[in-house]
Scaffold this motif. Sequence first.
Motif, short mmCIF file in Angstrom:
data_model
loop_
_atom_site.label_atom_id
_atom_site.label_comp_id
_atom_site.label_asym_id
_atom_site.label_seq_id
_atom_site.Cartn_x
_atom_site.Cartn_y
_atom_site.Cartn_z
N SER A 1 1.18 -0.84 -4.77
CA SER A 1 0.71 0.61 -5.47
C SER A 1 1.78 1.33 -6.19
O SER A 1 2.70 0.98 -6.34
CB SER A 1 0.19 1.52 -4.26
OG SER A 1 1.18 1.93 -3.45
N GLU A 2 1.10 2.37 -7.02
CA GLU A 2 1.80 3.06 -8.01
C GLU A 2 3.04 3.92 -7.07
O GLU A 2 4.26 4.01 -7.35
CB GLU A 2 1.04 4.09 -8.80
CG GLU A 2 0.22 3.49 -9.60
CD GLU A 2 -0.63 4.71 -10.67
OE1 GLU A 2 -0.25 5.86 -10.23
OE2 GLU A 2 -1.32 4.17 -11.46
N SER B 1 0.76 -1.25 -0.03
CA SER B 1 -0.14 -0.10 -0.02
C SER B 1 0.78 1.17 0.04
O SER B 1 2.15 1.09 0.28
CB SER B 1 -0.92 -0.11 1.35
OG SER B 1 -0.15 0.22 2.45
N ASP B 2 0.03 2.63 -0.28
CA ASP B 2 0.77 3.69 -0.22
C ASP B 2 1.39 3.91 1.13
O ASP B 2 2.37 4.65 1.56
CB ASP B 2 -0.05 4.90 -0.46
CG ASP B 2 -0.41 4.91 -1.90
OD1 ASP B 2 0.53 4.56 -2.68
OD2 ASP B 2 -1.16 5.44 -2.44
#
Length: 378
Positions: free
Chosen positions: A65-66, A38-39
Motif C-alpha cells: 500500500s501507499e 496492507s496499511d
Amino acid sequence: MRVLPPPPNDSPQRVAALATLPLFFSLAHKRVVVAGGSDAAAWKAELIAASGAEVHLYAPRGESSEGLVDLVARGAAHVSGRIIHHDEHWHDGIFEGAALAIADCEDEGEAEAFFDAARAAGVPVNVIDKPAFCQFQFGSIVNRSPVVVAISTDGAAPILAQAIRRRIETLLPPAIKRWATIAQAVRGRVNARLDPGAARRSFWEHFVDRAFLDTPEEGVETRLMAEMDRLAKSVPAIGRVTIVGAGPGEAELLTLKAVRALQAADVILYDERISTDVLELARREAKRILVRDPDRGDRLAALARAGKRVVRLQAGNPLADTATLEESARLEGLGIGAEIIAGVDADRYPTSTGLGEAIRPQWQRRPTRAGGTWPVTE
C-alpha cells in the motif's frame, strides 16, 4: 483418614480475575517479523519500530500500500528502530531469532500457516483481526513516553478501548512526559538516599502532586534533591489514621478523597460489608485486615504508633456515627492524627440504579432540548 477442609482465609484477593496479563515488553534492538503489504501491517510495523525494534517487513512491492511504501521511506521514530523491507512474500525461514511475528493475512488458510510456522519457531505470533491465530493482542495506546498507557478489552470491543483512550488523553497533561523523564533521572539517587518506607513514599507523593499541577521549571532537580535531603534527616513520624466512609459499598460512590486515602495506606482495616471492588482501589502493597471484633481503637493506635498510615473502611457515613466520632477523638487524645472522610449517604443512594443526577460525572450527562439533563441509560 478424614480430610479436614482448609482453614478460612480472611485475606481478599489483591486483584480480580484478568482476561489477559498486561505486559510492557522491551523491543529495543530486537528482531521482529511483519508480513503483509496492507496499511494495517504498515501501522503495526511503525508501532513496533517506534519501540526501538529492527522490523523485517515482508511484502512484494507490487502488493504494498501507499502507507507501507511511505513508512519504508520515512523510517522509524525511535533512534534504535529500523525498518528493513524484503520485496518478497513471507516464508518459513524468516522466523529464526525473532522476538515477535505479526501478519495481515487475507484468508484463514494463510493465517493458519503463518501462525503454525511462527509457533514452530518458538516466536509469539499475532495475525491481525484473526483472534484465533493470536497469542497476544495490541492495546489502544496513550503515549507520553516514558509514560505509556495501554487499554485492552481482550478483543471484545476495540471501539470501547479507543473511547477510553480518548478520555485518558484529556486527563494526562503533556508535561507528564517531562516529569517522567525527571523521575528516571533522580530515581537512583532517591533510592540510595531514602530507605523504603514512609520517607521515600512521601517524596514520590509530593513529586506526583507537582507533576499533575505544574510544568517542570529550570532547576527543579536541585529542589527535588533538597527535599530528599530534608526527608532523609527528619525523625520518623508517628503514623495517621483515616476513617473512610464507603457509603452503600459501591466503588463508584467513593469520593476522590477516599480513593486518595486508600492509595496512600500502609494498612487497611475493613469489615465484611466492604466489597472487593472498593478494596481493588487500594494501593497493591497495602496490608488488608478483615476485622470482625467491634473494638478496633487499640489496634488502630498500635499500627499508627508503628509509623503506619492506617485506613479503616466502614460502610455508610462515619460522620453520622457517634461511636466513630468518639473513637477519632480518643485517637487525637493519644497524640495520633485522625481524619474522617465522609461517605455517600446509603439511605439516599442505596444502589447504582438509584443514583441521583447530582452525583453523576459531567461526562455522563447530556442536555435535553430544554437545556436540562437526561440521565444516561445504563
